[in-house]
Design an enzyme around this catalytic site. Structure first.
Site, PDB file in Angstrom:
ATOM      1  N   SER A  52       0.823  -1.211   0.000  1.00 55.10           N
ATOM      2  CA  SER A  52       0.000   0.000   0.000  1.00 55.10           C
ATOM      3  C   SER A  52       0.862   1.268   0.000  1.00 55.10           C
ATOM      4  O   SER A  52       2.048   1.237   0.336  1.00 55.10           O
ATOM      5  CB  SER A  52      -0.907   0.006   1.231  1.00 55.10           C
ATOM      6  OG  SER A  52      -1.638  -1.191   1.295  1.00 55.10           O
TER       7      SER A  52
HETATM    8  N1  SAM Z   1      -0.049  -4.384   4.012  1.00 53.49           N
HETATM    9  C1  SAM Z   1       0.550  -5.134   2.932  1.00 53.49           C
HETATM   10  C2  SAM Z   1       1.967  -4.705   2.692  1.00 53.49           C
HETATM   11  O1  SAM Z   1       2.516  -3.903   3.473  1.00 53.49           O
HETATM   12  O2  SAM Z   1       2.560  -5.202   1.733  1.00 53.49           O
HETATM   13  C3  SAM Z   1      -0.246  -5.000   1.679  1.00 53.49           C
HETATM   14  C4  SAM Z   1      -1.520  -5.734   1.705  1.00 53.49           C
HETATM   15  S1  SAM Z   1      -2.288  -5.878   0.129  1.00 53.49           S
HETATM   16  C5  SAM Z   1      -2.937  -4.282  -0.150  1.00 53.49           C
HETATM   17  C6  SAM Z   1      -3.678  -6.881   0.589  1.00 53.49           C
HETATM   18  C7  SAM Z   1      -3.356  -8.307   0.892  1.00 53.49           C
HETATM   19  O3  SAM Z   1      -4.509  -8.916   1.445  1.00 53.49           O
HETATM   20  C8  SAM Z   1      -2.974  -9.135  -0.324  1.00 53.49           C
HETATM   21  O4  SAM Z   1      -1.722  -9.718  -0.125  1.00 53.49           O
HETATM   22  C9  SAM Z   1      -4.081 -10.186  -0.410  1.00 53.49           C
HETATM   23  O5  SAM Z   1      -3.638 -11.437  -0.885  1.00 53.49           O
HETATM   24  C10 SAM Z   1      -4.525 -10.270   1.034  1.00 53.49           C
HETATM   25  N2  SAM Z   1      -5.869 -10.799   1.264  1.00 53.49           N
HETATM   26  C11 SAM Z   1      -7.016 -10.593   0.566  1.00 53.49           C
HETATM   27  N3  SAM Z   1      -8.038 -11.273   1.132  1.00 53.49           N
HETATM   28  C12 SAM Z   1      -7.527 -11.912   2.229  1.00 53.49           C
HETATM   29  C13 SAM Z   1      -8.061 -12.774   3.231  1.00 53.49           C
HETATM   30  N4  SAM Z   1      -9.358 -13.105   3.264  1.00 53.49           N
HETATM   31  N5  SAM Z   1      -7.245 -13.235   4.193  1.00 53.49           N
HETATM   32  C14 SAM Z   1      -5.933 -12.919   4.196  1.00 53.49           C
HETATM   33  N6  SAM Z   1      -5.349 -12.129   3.280  1.00 53.49           N
HETATM   34  C15 SAM Z   1      -6.140 -11.616   2.311  1.00 53.49           C
END
Ligand code: SAM
Length: 213
Positions: A52
């Protein structure tokens, strides 16, 4: 990045700013993105996912109002960047990622960087932290002081509200696929208070209490 993108936009939490100075974002982006690592936006990390925008990470962590003894649950480990920042701010961080390869590389990197207060699980984070004894990082946990969801939720996952302790704070992007509002939920005497901190845009939260795949 810290001066112009975070401090200049009104974030003055010293511990948070120090954590941003300490955790180097270029370790968390793919090699081809290293020259953009300190730019003011999200970046691709593979598998259709993103690390993000630094400012968005800063607002969300700031809203969690963390104390150093807090136990935190993060949904969406992604690159592990936000996980490292949280680990600088609180006692223990439990993080769930649904894409196994991202979880494995984040876990390796965070271990190499010396973090020993982070526990990562592969699974559907909308179901909350699962106490699985077979997990390498097995630790029985029931409630969290703070929960941060870093993907866009179409509803407030009820299992996560259950895992929030009394007085606990949860921050999440809530709304439609391409536009959400940043919400903070606070649990007081079993009741939920909601506050809205304006528009944002995240990749979808996919799972039982999220979007369907
Ligand atoms: N905060 C992270 C970073 O610093 O890199 C970025 C997160 S990214 C915007 C969102 C993440 O949420 C993705 O890696 C995606 O695979 C994960 N995600 C989506 N749905 C999810 C779920 N139900 N449980 C766990 N992870 C999930």
């Amino acid at each position: 990045m810290v001066e112009h993108q975070i401090k200049a936009r009104g974030i003055h939490n010293k511990k948070l700013l120090d954590s941003f100075l300490k955790v180097e974002r270029h370790f968390f982006v793919p090699e081809s993105m290293i020259s953009y690592a300190y730019e003011d936006g999200p970046l691709g990390i593979g598998k259709g996912q993103t690390i993000s925008q630094p400012y968005m990470v800063a607002i969300m962590i700031d809203l969690l109002d963390l104390k150093e003894d807090d136990v935190v649950l993060e949904i969406g480990t992604g690159s592990g960047y936000q996980t490292a920042l949280l680990a600088e701010m609180a006692k223990k961080i439990y993080s769930i990622e649904r894409i196994e390869s991202l979880a494995i590389s984040a876990q390796k990197l965070l271990k190499n960087l010396g973090y020993n207060n982070i526990f990562i699980q592969v699974g559907d984070g909308t179901m909350g932290w699962q106490n699985r004894q077979e997990d390498k990082s097995y630790k029985k946990v029931i409630k969290f002081n703070a929960i941060i969801i870093s993907a866009a939720a179409p509803e407030i996952p009820e299992k996560l509200v259950e895992q929030l302790s009394e007085g606990g704070r949860m921050v999440l992007p809530y709304g439609k696929h391409f536009s959400q509002e940043l919400l903070r939920i606070t649990k007081k005497r079993g009741k939920i208070k909601k506050e809205n901190f304006g528009g944002c845009m995240f990749v979808p939260l996919i799972g039982q209490y999220g979007w369907k795949e």
